[in-house]
Scaffold this motif. Sequence first.
Motif, PDB file in Angstrom:
ATOM      1  N   THR A  82      -7.830   9.222   0.306  1.00  0.00           N
ATOM      2  CA  THR A  82      -6.695   8.167   0.582  1.00  0.00           C
ATOM      3  C   THR A  82      -7.442   7.436   1.985  1.00  0.00           C
ATOM      4  O   THR A  82      -6.915   6.157   2.085  1.00  0.00           O
ATOM      5  CB  THR A  82      -5.321   8.453   1.046  1.00  0.00           C
ATOM      6  N   LYS A 130       2.861   9.004  -1.765  1.00  0.00           N
ATOM      7  CA  LYS A 130       1.635   9.900  -2.141  1.00  0.00           C
ATOM      8  C   LYS A 130       1.722  11.214  -1.345  1.00  0.00           C
ATOM      9  O   LYS A 130       1.571  11.250  -0.163  1.00  0.00           O
ATOM     10  CB  LYS A 130       0.315   9.513  -2.254  1.00  0.00           C
ATOM     11  N   MET A 148       0.900  -0.960  -0.122  1.00  0.00           N
ATOM     12  CA  MET A 148       0.039  -0.038   0.138  1.00  0.00           C
ATOM     13  C   MET A 148       0.928   1.391  -0.024  1.00  0.00           C
ATOM     14  O   MET A 148       1.733   1.479   0.826  1.00  0.00           O
ATOM     15  CB  MET A 148      -0.905   0.040   1.330  1.00  0.00           C
ATOM     16  N   GLN A 149       0.541   2.193  -0.849  1.00  0.00           N
ATOM     17  CA  GLN A 149       1.248   3.491  -1.010  1.00  0.00           C
ATOM     18  C   GLN A 149       1.177   4.335   0.140  1.00  0.00           C
ATOM     19  O   GLN A 149       0.085   4.560   0.645  1.00  0.00           O
ATOM     20  CB  GLN A 149       1.076   4.081  -2.135  1.00  0.00           C
ATOM     21  N   LYS A 150       2.335   4.768   0.924  1.00  0.00           N
ATOM     22  CA  LYS A 150       2.082   5.590   2.108  1.00  0.00           C
ATOM     23  C   LYS A 150       1.683   7.110   1.654  1.00  0.00           C
ATOM     24  O   LYS A 150       2.223   7.389   0.401  1.00  0.00           O
ATOM     25  CB  LYS A 150       3.294   5.597   2.669  1.00  0.00           C
ATOM     26  N   THR A 151       1.106   7.794   2.512  1.00  0.00           N
ATOM     27  CA  THR A 151       0.715   9.026   2.367  1.00  0.00           C
ATOM     28  C   THR A 151       1.344  10.115   3.280  1.00  0.00           C
ATOM     29  O   THR A 151       1.345   9.831   4.532  1.00  0.00           O
ATOM     30  CB  THR A 151      -0.949   9.101   2.338  1.00  0.00           C
ATOM     31  N   ASP A 175       0.347   8.764   6.602  1.00  0.00           N
ATOM     32  CA  ASP A 175       1.203   7.896   6.981  1.00  0.00           C
ATOM     33  C   ASP A 175       2.251   9.005   7.802  1.00  0.00           C
ATOM     34  O   ASP A 175       3.115   8.512   8.757  1.00  0.00           O
ATOM     35  CB  ASP A 175       1.873   6.902   6.255  1.00  0.00           C
ATOM     36  N   GLN A 180      -5.127   3.506  11.919  1.00  0.00           N
ATOM     37  CA  GLN A 180      -4.187   2.658  11.347  1.00  0.00           C
ATOM     38  C   GLN A 180      -3.023   1.801  12.442  1.00  0.00           C
ATOM     39  O   GLN A 180      -2.660   1.170  12.075  1.00  0.00           O
ATOM     40  CB  GLN A 180      -3.196   3.506  10.505  1.00  0.00           C
ATOM     41  N   ARG A 221      -6.153   7.715   4.803  1.00  0.00           N
ATOM     42  CA  ARG A 221      -4.948   7.568   5.622  1.00  0.00           C
ATOM     43  C   ARG A 221      -4.134   8.458   5.697  1.00  0.00           C
ATOM     44  O   ARG A 221      -3.928   9.428   4.867  1.00  0.00           O
ATOM     45  CB  ARG A 221      -4.365   5.863   5.451  1.00  0.00           C
TER      46      ARG A 221
END
Length: 279
Positions: free
Chosen positions: A71, A28, A1-4, A75, A122, A73
Amino acid sequence: MQKTALVTGASAGIGEATVKRLLQDGYKVFAAARRLDRMAPLAHLGAELIDLDLTDDSSILAAIETIRAATGRLDLLVNNAGYGSYGAIEDVPMEEARRQMEVNVFGLARLCQLATPLMRAQQSGTIVNVTSIGGKFGEPFGGWYHATKFAVEGLSDCLRMELRPFGIRVVVIEPGAIRTEWAGIAHQSLVERSGGSSAYAPWARKYAALLGNADAMSFASPPEVVANTIARAAAARRPRIRYGTGGGAKVFLFLAHWLPDRWKDALMWRMSQSGKVEA
């Protein structure tokens, strides 16, 4: 999963460099600042732009809601936005002092408040608060700026303990002399407030001259140095609590820790008066 990631103060300097580095690292990235036009090159690189005014709560709420809707989320929150408003404490209007606190402290704290529920859901996340070596010692004519940085240091320490049970890390980045717009803004505000008819003018003008030449100092670092430190802290499995980075930071932090207060006062005063008086 791409982190934001959300990076504030992204229109120039450390913020802009951090956005670029995090994009390279696969995040992202939401780049936030008041000057959307200045961030256009970041959009071309893949960043999502957010119009953010840290003195406007509705703007801060909208920024977090934009990320949540896009998103679900967050991170990494990099609280980088801030500025240095200089002038003798006696000379700086309280309205400006409050604005300095609003941008550098309360806006940052509000983003932490709003980001925390996303990260708690999360059970993970990193909050990076960019302070300064000026969060460890004072200097003449920078009272309100240093007050904000001391405040963010203390706030971060408390936040770090509170968020530990939820798997959220809080990291403090303490830059030294960095080649950004910061010194120019500090120079201009000092000249305007204390460099004219003020009782402090003879000394303020000397320090303003030093600030005006700050970018030419041999030990000043490019903003990418700080951006790389932020990325390294975000990627670490167990990041350090504080990172001194760039432009003599480690030397100044060592002196701030070990020198007696009177010695620190004498050192900072002497340094502040080492510039040539401007005509």
